[in-house]
Design a protein around this motif. Structure first.
Motif, short mmCIF file in Angstrom:
data_model
loop_
_atom_site.label_atom_id
_atom_site.label_comp_id
_atom_site.label_asym_id
_atom_site.label_seq_id
_atom_site.Cartn_x
_atom_site.Cartn_y
_atom_site.Cartn_z
N GLU A 160 0.83 -1.21 0.00
CA GLU A 160 0.00 0.00 0.00
C GLU A 160 0.85 1.25 0.00
O GLU A 160 0.55 2.23 -0.69
N GLU A 161 1.94 1.23 0.75
CA GLU A 161 2.86 2.37 0.79
C GLU A 161 3.44 2.63 -0.60
O GLU A 161 3.49 3.78 -1.06
N MET A 196 0.72 4.20 -2.92
CA MET A 196 0.41 5.60 -2.64
C MET A 196 1.55 6.53 -3.06
O MET A 196 1.32 7.62 -3.57
N LEU A 250 1.97 14.23 -1.25
CA LEU A 250 1.70 13.01 -0.49
C LEU A 250 1.63 13.39 0.98
O LEU A 250 2.62 13.84 1.57
N VAL A 267 1.51 12.18 4.58
CA VAL A 267 1.86 10.96 5.31
C VAL A 267 1.60 11.19 6.80
O VAL A 267 2.18 12.09 7.41
N LYS A 290 7.92 8.47 8.54
CA LYS A 290 7.30 9.43 7.61
C LYS A 290 8.35 10.26 6.89
O LYS A 290 8.34 10.38 5.66
N HIS A 346 -3.26 10.54 0.36
CA HIS A 346 -3.08 10.32 1.80
C HIS A 346 -2.57 8.91 2.09
O HIS A 346 -3.15 7.93 1.63
N LEU A 347 -1.49 8.84 2.84
CA LEU A 347 -0.91 7.56 3.25
C LEU A 347 -0.82 7.53 4.76
O LEU A 347 -0.19 8.40 5.38
N GLU A 348 -1.46 6.55 5.37
CA GLU A 348 -1.37 6.35 6.82
C GLU A 348 -0.36 5.24 7.10
O GLU A 348 -0.55 4.09 6.65
N LEU A 349 0.70 5.57 7.82
CA LEU A 349 1.70 4.57 8.18
C LEU A 349 1.34 3.96 9.53
O LEU A 349 1.27 4.67 10.54
#
Length: 340
Positions: A65-66, A69, A80, A82, A90, A262-265
């Protein structure tokens, strides 16, 4: 001195001594070896964040997924955003992209509560220019400004990280806008137009563009290089790879969110933490610290911890204080969300 205190450099005895040379080399992420040439062009900050060059790509692979994105932001030419807990990687992400795609040194813009859009675009030192004009006026026989005063305006302008990222070039730069959630409430909205249009004006140069040779002024960019600005406007050609990071301390306005990918780690698992340790400290350190990694993961289920705390603990317990290892590790890995 007891065996458990042999590693101490400062001992609180009140007597001067010269034990500082006993200090081992700093951990890789705190090695500020200024003056060394960096063949990769990514800068020493990238080495501190990414670990031993050449090992990160093998050991610290992002998840599916990372990757998707990151590539979506590259394809769409969109910022992006993060988000994630402190130490989730991040900021490291920006340096990793810059190194692999050879985008050069990351332009980092650390955000605090007083940061404004102007800070990121450029700084004009009007006071220094006024002082120089007054000095020249007194020195000149006839007084007044010199004939080339318009051309000298650029000498008092320096582009910020955002302004430098938007300079026209065939290859994009990486811009890291770090910890945007710490900003004043207006900054996320102020960024919208610049990030959408990919350009901005420098009024101090627009006013005198017709008096400049070919309408161009020479200014300094964020890296300290001389660059030309035509017509008092900076217009990007290759949109920069913009990484906005947030620890989730606040929500952002919808107009900014819809303009970003949007990327949620999430929290790293055991495999990723081990790879992270290996990238920075080597394979032996990762192998001998399995128990510390496991304990860190168990605590992180109910406590807010940062990955760099784990790195600090592993480095120090292996380098300086093998006795009392677990106790020292717990002292270094303290929960970040504890009541104050």
């Amino acid at each position: 001195m007891s065996e458990s205190s042999e590693w101490l450099i400062y001992r609180g005895i009140g007597e001067p001594h010269d034990d500082v040379p006993r200090l081992p080399p700093p951990p890789p992420w705190r090695d500020f070896a200024g003056g060394r040439e960096d063949e990769s062009g990514a800068g020493e900050s990238a080495d501190r964040r990414l670990g031993i060059p050449g090992r990160v790509a093998e050991e610290h692979r992002p998840g599916a997924e990372e990757l998707e994105m990151i590539n979506a932001a590259l394809y769409l030419r969109r910022p992006l955003l993060v988000t994630g807990d402190p130490g989730a990687g991040k900021s490291t992400l920006a340096h990793s992209v810059a190194r692999e795609l050879e985008f050069g040194k990351v332009l980092r813009w650390p955000v605090v509560s007083r940061t404004t859009l102007q800070d990121g675009l450029y700084h004009y030192d009007a006071i220094a220019r006024l002082q120089d004009v007054q000095i020249a006026s007194h020195a000149a026989a006839g007084g007044g400004e010199s004939a080339d005063s318009a051309q000298s305006v650029g000498s008092y302008i320096r582009l910020g990280p955002l302004g430098t990222a938007l300079l026209p070039s065939d290859r994009p730069r990486v811009l890291l806008i770090d910890e945007l959630d710490k900003s004043d409430i207006d900054l996320p909205n102020d960024l919208l137009n610049v990030l959408e249009e990919g350009e901005f004006a420098v009024p101090e140069l627009e006013r005198i563009a017709d008096r400049l040779p070919d309408g161009e002024a020479v200014v300094l960019d964020h890296d300290g290089n001389k660059v030309r600005i035509k017509g008092g406007r900076v217009q990007c050609r290759a949109f920069p790879f913009v990484v906005l990071t947030s620890n989730g301390e606040r929500d952002f306005p919808a107009p900014l969110m819809r303009r970003c990918v949007h990327l949620e780690l999430g929290r790293p698992d055991h495999k990723r933490l081990a790879a992270f340790v290996k990238a920075h400290l080597g394979e032996e350190a990762a192998r001998s610290s399995e128990d510390l990694i496991t304990h860190f993961l168990e605590r992180s289920r109910s406590e807010l911890l940062a990955t760099d705390q784990l790195l600090n603990a592993i480095y120090l317990t292996q380098t300086a204080a093998p006795t009392g290892r677990d106790r020292l590790a717990d002292l270094l890995i303290q929960r970040l969300d504890r009541p104050r």
